[in-house]
Design a protein around this motif. Sequence first.
Motif, PDB file in Angstrom:
ATOM      1  N   ARG A 192     -19.225   1.522  35.839  1.00  0.00           N
ATOM      2  CA  ARG A 192     -19.395   2.061  34.487  1.00  0.00           C
ATOM      3  C   ARG A 192     -18.142   2.720  33.929  1.00  0.00           C
ATOM      4  NH1 ARG A 192     -25.414   4.800  34.056  1.00  0.00           N
ATOM      5  NH2 ARG A 192     -26.617   2.952  34.662  1.00  0.00           N
ATOM      6  N   GLY A 213     -26.991   4.158  30.696  1.00  0.00           N
ATOM      7  CA  GLY A 213     -27.014   2.742  31.032  1.00  0.00           C
ATOM      8  C   GLY A 213     -28.422   2.303  31.353  1.00  0.00           C
ATOM      9  N   THR A 216     -20.396   6.448  30.651  1.00  0.00           N
ATOM     10  CA  THR A 216     -20.591   6.283  32.088  1.00  0.00           C
ATOM     11  C   THR A 216     -21.986   6.721  32.519  1.00  0.00           C
ATOM     12  OG1 THR A 216     -18.226   6.703  32.424  1.00  0.00           O
ATOM     13  CG2 THR A 216     -19.649   6.855  34.355  1.00  0.00           C
TER      14      THR A 216
END
Length: 355
Positions: A74, A38, A35
Amino acid sequence: MSTASALTIRPRFQVRGHWFWLAPLILFSALIAGTAIGETSIPVETVLKVLANRLLGASYPVDRIDAGIIWSYRLSRAVVAACCGAGLALSGVVLQALLRNPLADPYLMGISAGASTGAVLVAVAGFGSGVVTLSAGAMVGAIAAFGMVVILAYAASDSRGSGTQASSAIILAGIAGSSLFNALTAFIIAKSASAEQARGIMFWLMGNLSGVRWDNALLAVPTALVGLLICLWYRRTLDAFTFGTDSAASMGIPVRRVRGILIATVALMTAVMVSMVGAIGFVGLVIPHAMRFLTGSRHTRLVPASALAGAVFLIGADVVSRVLVAGQVLPIGVVTALVGAPVFALILIRGARSR
């Protein structure tokens, strides 16, 4: 490499049972990392605050944009990736034991090819008149392909034949079914798809988690959990199947019924996962072999270890697919193949040297 030696190879490293108590912590850490990392990195502290706000009713001050990215995009993506990785790895474990074939993987029964045909019918041929979604079409195609493979395998095998004959019939029927549905997919794309549609379909066929959200997670989580529980319930039965169906039958195991239940479980898990994210290769093939080197061939350890490793591996592969090329998200199947092929080659080499 013989089938029996591939399935019962002596592990060079032995993971003790108490390590499995760390599984929830390992999975939670992987979800948090998936999460936080990215295209734009988000601090782990912010991720934890958003989780506390959403799940525990806390009121930590968090930027609304960050909170939306974390919760709506996410985290749901990481959860679905974990479920898909666990489901595919479990499917590989079960099929390699039932069929006594070290190359068996979840796509052996034509499910991926059928899902591809169903998705193409919806996206390109307009099947369903806009009412049927891409995932629903993929699910219908996967079930149709599995049904055809089961019928063909039953027709090709003598009901009084040995377990080896039945396993061979399943493998050959799966190859035939995969070839047929892959040909149908190629025909529909060549005949009806525009260049843009063909590109989108090919991207989906190679695995794509970009479109998954919490409604997908609500289906993926119970599917993976039920599959894990069934595999754990039959863990000792899977040990017996690794020595052949005749040995399993001599132990009082109802071979046909148990094999039917386990194959149906594998088909359901694979169909659900493929319908959401497309075909992601090498997870169900490589993860079970890798875990045998760490835990041995006893399914009491192999089943939970493979589920955990598959979940963590696919979360990591999804992260790599987002950050490997700046400004572009790669199909996750590309990443799993780039990692899985060399790892599988290494496993084969080490397995040969250990005998």
